[in-house]
Design a protein around this motif. Structure first.
Motif, PDB file in Angstrom:
ATOM      1  N   THR A 226     109.963  89.186-104.654  1.00 32.05           N
ATOM      2  CA  THR A 226     111.015  88.171-104.705  1.00 32.05           C
ATOM      3  C   THR A 226     110.455  86.877-105.299  1.00 32.05           C
ATOM      4  O   THR A 226     109.236  86.646-105.281  1.00 32.05           O
ATOM      5  CB  THR A 226     111.563  87.865-103.299  1.00 32.05           C
ATOM      6  OG1 THR A 226     110.533  87.223-102.511  1.00 32.05           O
ATOM      7  CG2 THR A 226     112.017  89.141-102.594  1.00 32.05           C
ATOM      8  N   PRO A 227     111.328  85.995-105.777  1.00 36.41           N
ATOM      9  CA  PRO A 227     110.859  84.742-106.378  1.00 36.41           C
ATOM     10  C   PRO A 227     110.108  83.833-105.403  1.00 36.41           C
ATOM     11  O   PRO A 227     109.292  83.012-105.842  1.00 36.41           O
ATOM     12  CB  PRO A 227     112.154  84.084-106.863  1.00 36.41           C
ATOM     13  CG  PRO A 227     113.116  85.207-107.058  1.00 36.41           C
ATOM     14  CD  PRO A 227     112.783  86.191-105.987  1.00 36.41           C
TER      15      PRO A 227
ATOM     16  N   ARG B 174     114.412  84.585 -98.409  1.00 34.01           N
ATOM     17  CA  ARG B 174     114.632  83.151 -98.180  1.00 34.01           C
ATOM     18  C   ARG B 174     113.359  82.535 -97.627  1.00 34.01           C
ATOM     19  O   ARG B 174     112.806  83.016 -96.638  1.00 34.01           O
ATOM     20  CB  ARG B 174     115.787  82.938 -97.196  1.00 34.01           C
ATOM     21  CG  ARG B 174     117.107  83.545 -97.639  1.00 34.01           C
ATOM     22  CD  ARG B 174     118.200  83.328 -96.607  1.00 34.01           C
ATOM     23  NE  ARG B 174     117.812  83.810 -95.275  1.00 34.01           N
ATOM     24  CZ  ARG B 174     118.671  84.011 -94.275  1.00 34.01           C
ATOM     25  NH1 ARG B 174     119.953  83.734 -94.442  1.00 34.01           N
ATOM     26  NH2 ARG B 174     118.242  84.464 -93.109  1.00 34.01           N
ATOM     27  N   LEU B 175     112.926  81.461 -98.241  1.00 37.42           N
ATOM     28  CA  LEU B 175     111.669  80.844 -97.848  1.00 37.42           C
ATOM     29  C   LEU B 175     111.689  80.396 -96.395  1.00 37.42           C
ATOM     30  O   LEU B 175     110.662  80.485 -95.705  1.00 37.42           O
ATOM     31  CB  LEU B 175     111.374  79.660 -98.768  1.00 37.42           C
ATOM     32  CG  LEU B 175     109.957  79.084 -98.707  1.00 37.42           C
ATOM     33  CD1 LEU B 175     108.929  80.147 -99.018  1.00 37.42           C
ATOM     34  CD2 LEU B 175     109.839  77.925 -99.684  1.00 37.42           C
TER      35      LEU B 175
ATOM     36  N   ALA C  68     106.050  81.910 -99.809  1.00 33.75           N
ATOM     37  CA  ALA C  68     106.150  82.419 -98.440  1.00 33.75           C
ATOM     38  C   ALA C  68     104.772  82.801 -97.909  1.00 33.75           C
ATOM     39  O   ALA C  68     104.422  82.490 -96.761  1.00 33.75           O
ATOM     40  CB  ALA C  68     107.087  83.622 -98.392  1.00 33.75           C
ATOM     41  N   LEU C  69     103.995  83.451 -98.744  1.00 29.64           N
ATOM     42  CA  LEU C  69     102.628  83.801 -98.366  1.00 29.64           C
ATOM     43  C   LEU C  69     101.822  82.549 -98.065  1.00 29.64           C
ATOM     44  O   LEU C  69     101.079  82.487 -97.066  1.00 29.64           O
ATOM     45  CB  LEU C  69     101.980  84.590 -99.508  1.00 29.64           C
ATOM     46  CG  LEU C  69     100.486  84.892 -99.388  1.00 29.64           C
ATOM     47  CD1 LEU C  69     100.216  85.770 -98.181  1.00 29.64           C
ATOM     48  CD2 LEU C  69      99.996  85.572-100.670  1.00 29.64           C
ATOM     49  N   ARG C  70     101.980  81.529 -98.887  1.00 27.80           N
ATOM     50  CA  ARG C  70     101.247  80.273 -98.688  1.00 27.80           C
ATOM     51  C   ARG C  70     101.610  79.632 -97.340  1.00 27.80           C
ATOM     52  O   ARG C  70     100.732  79.172 -96.600  1.00 27.80           O
ATOM     53  CB  ARG C  70     101.568  79.320 -99.835  1.00 27.80           C
ATOM     54  CG  ARG C  70     100.644  78.108 -99.920  1.00 27.80           C
ATOM     55  CD  ARG C  70     101.131  77.114-100.974  1.00 27.80           C
ATOM     56  NE  ARG C  70     101.501  77.764-102.223  1.00 27.80           N
ATOM     57  CZ  ARG C  70     100.643  78.095-103.173  1.00 27.80           C
ATOM     58  NH1 ARG C  70      99.364  77.818-103.014  1.00 27.80           N
ATOM     59  NH2 ARG C  70     101.066  78.672-104.289  1.00 27.80           N
ATOM     60  N   LEU C  71     102.887  79.637 -97.015  1.00 30.61           N
ATOM     61  CA  LEU C  71     103.333  79.047 -95.749  1.00 30.61           C
ATOM     62  C   LEU C  71     102.810  79.825 -94.553  1.00 30.61           C
ATOM     63  O   LEU C  71     102.352  79.240 -93.558  1.00 30.61           O
ATOM     64  CB  LEU C  71     104.865  79.007 -95.705  1.00 30.61           C
ATOM     65  CG  LEU C  71     105.545  77.948 -96.572  1.00 30.61           C
ATOM     66  CD1 LEU C  71     107.059  78.126 -96.511  1.00 30.61           C
ATOM     67  CD2 LEU C  71     105.159  76.547 -96.123  1.00 30.61           C
TER      68      LEU C  71
ATOM     69  N   ALA D 176     106.969  85.648 -89.509  1.00 27.64           N
ATOM     70  CA  ALA D 176     105.552  85.913 -89.271  1.00 27.64           C
ATOM     71  C   ALA D 176     105.169  85.633 -87.825  1.00 27.64           C
ATOM     72  O   ALA D 176     104.391  86.381 -87.221  1.00 27.64           O
ATOM     73  CB  ALA D 176     104.702  85.072 -90.223  1.00 27.64           C
ATOM     74  N   ARG D 177     105.709  84.571 -87.253  1.00 31.53           N
ATOM     75  CA  ARG D 177     105.403  84.271 -85.851  1.00 31.53           C
ATOM     76  C   ARG D 177     105.902  85.372 -84.927  1.00 31.53           C
ATOM     77  O   ARG D 177     105.229  85.747 -83.963  1.00 31.53           O
ATOM     78  CB  ARG D 177     106.016  82.923 -85.475  1.00 31.53           C
ATOM     79  CG  ARG D 177     105.228  81.735 -86.016  1.00 31.53           C
ATOM     80  CD  ARG D 177     105.849  80.411 -85.645  1.00 31.53           C
ATOM     81  NE  ARG D 177     105.024  79.297 -86.124  1.00 31.53           N
ATOM     82  CZ  ARG D 177     105.492  78.102 -86.437  1.00 31.53           C
ATOM     83  NH1 ARG D 177     106.805  77.848 -86.323  1.00 31.53           N
ATOM     84  NH2 ARG D 177     104.678  77.155 -86.865  1.00 31.53           N
ATOM     85  N   ALA D 178     107.084  85.917 -85.220  1.00 31.19           N
ATOM     86  CA  ALA D 178     107.624  86.999 -84.407  1.00 31.19           C
ATOM     87  C   ALA D 178     106.726  88.231 -84.476  1.00 31.19           C
ATOM     88  O   ALA D 178     106.492  88.906 -83.456  1.00 31.19           O
ATOM     89  CB  ALA D 178     109.040  87.337 -84.861  1.00 31.19           C
ATOM     90  N   LEU D 179     106.202  88.534 -85.650  1.00 35.04           N
ATOM     91  CA  LEU D 179     105.316  89.678 -85.805  1.00 35.04           C
ATOM     92  C   LEU D 179     104.010  89.474 -85.049  1.00 35.04           C
ATOM     93  O   LEU D 179     103.529  90.381 -84.348  1.00 35.04           O
ATOM     94  CB  LEU D 179     105.039  89.920 -87.290  1.00 35.04           C
ATOM     95  CG  LEU D 179     106.223  90.443 -88.106  1.00 35.04           C
ATOM     96  CD1 LEU D 179     105.909  90.395 -89.596  1.00 35.04           C
ATOM     97  CD2 LEU D 179     106.593  91.859 -87.686  1.00 35.04           C
ATOM     98  N   VAL D 180     103.433  88.290 -85.171  1.00 41.20           N
ATOM     99  CA  VAL D 180     102.182  87.999 -84.461  1.00 41.20           C
ATOM    100  C   VAL D 180     102.399  88.061 -82.953  1.00 41.20           C
ATOM    101  O   VAL D 180     101.597  88.658 -82.217  1.00 41.20           O
ATOM    102  CB  VAL D 180     101.630  86.627 -84.884  1.00 41.20           C
ATOM    103  CG1 VAL D 180     100.438  86.235 -84.009  1.00 41.20           C
ATOM    104  CG2 VAL D 180     101.210  86.640 -86.350  1.00 41.20           C
TER     105      VAL D 180
END
Length: 215
Positions: A48-49, A23-24, A54-57, A31-35
């Motif tokens: 996934t589609p 899910r977008l 998602a990468l761009r965001l 990503a914020r949680a990982l950082v």
């Protein structure tokens, strides 16, 4: 041949999260949680589609994230992910055509291999850190330990079947610079929006010790 090196990236954390985003709307908080948990390298797999968006965001909106693309298998994906903001690329394996495309890429690559011969060929072409995949199915930490003697110049980021129970076995090897894994991004936590759990797992993973030396 001198290619862009991923060593400065993988030096930042012992674990590279292997992320599947369904899910977008999950991309940025995940990503914020990982950082925040100390794992800034984020491998967004192209499974996934919504993966490319998602990468761009993540690349555009998450401060401190080093966003890359995984499961890269052709030249078109190289171009698309770089345009989306990827700062590194990872492949599960490396065909001759993909290898050629990778040598022309302007960003660091962790090219995939599963045998000593594949690893030697990629190293000859200038790839400095190789993805060893699927790690557990291809001999695991014992395989990497066995080739460290005759091939001490090879460095690896093993992925596939790695979790908290065996990550330390890999990271104890001097030829392993980091490990890739999905255990820090469990799908049930993502579906539930429990990014606190992701942060907790990332924090624990970021504290794993490794024997590899950088620089």
């Amino acid at each position: 041949m001198s290619l862009p090196s991923p060593l400065s990236f993988v030096a930042k954390a012992p674990v590279v999260p292997v992320v599947v985003i369904e899910r977008l709307e999950d991309a940025v908080p995940l990503a914020r949680a990982l950082v925040e948990g100390g794992l800034p390298l984020i491998e967004v797999t192209l499974r996934t589609p919504v993966a490319l968006e998602a990468l761009r965001l993540i690349a555009a909106e998450v401060e401190g994230a080093i966003a890359g693309a995984g499961t890269v298998i052709n030249r078109a994906q190289i171009d698309a992910t770089i345009a989306a903001g990827a700062t590194f690329l990872v492949s599960p394996g490396t065909t001759p055509e993909l290898t050629s495309a990778f040598t022309e890429a302007p960003i660091p690559i962790m090219a995939g291999c599963a045998t000593a011969s594949e690893a030697m060929r990629l190293a000859e072409l200038g790839f400095e850190v190789l993805k060893f995949f699927p790690a557990e199915a291809s001999g695991g930490a014992a395989f990497l330990k066995s080739i460290a003697g005759p091939l001490p110049h090879l460095r690896f980021c093993p992925t596939g079947g790695i979790g908290p129970a065996n990550a330390g076995d890999y990271l104890a090897l001097p030829n392993v610079v980091a490990v890739g894994g999905s255990w820090v991004v469990p799908s049930d936590a993502i579906r539930a929006g429990d990014f606190g759990k992701v942060r907790e797992l990332a924090t624990a993973a970021s504290q794993l010790k490794r024997a590899a030396k950088f620089g």
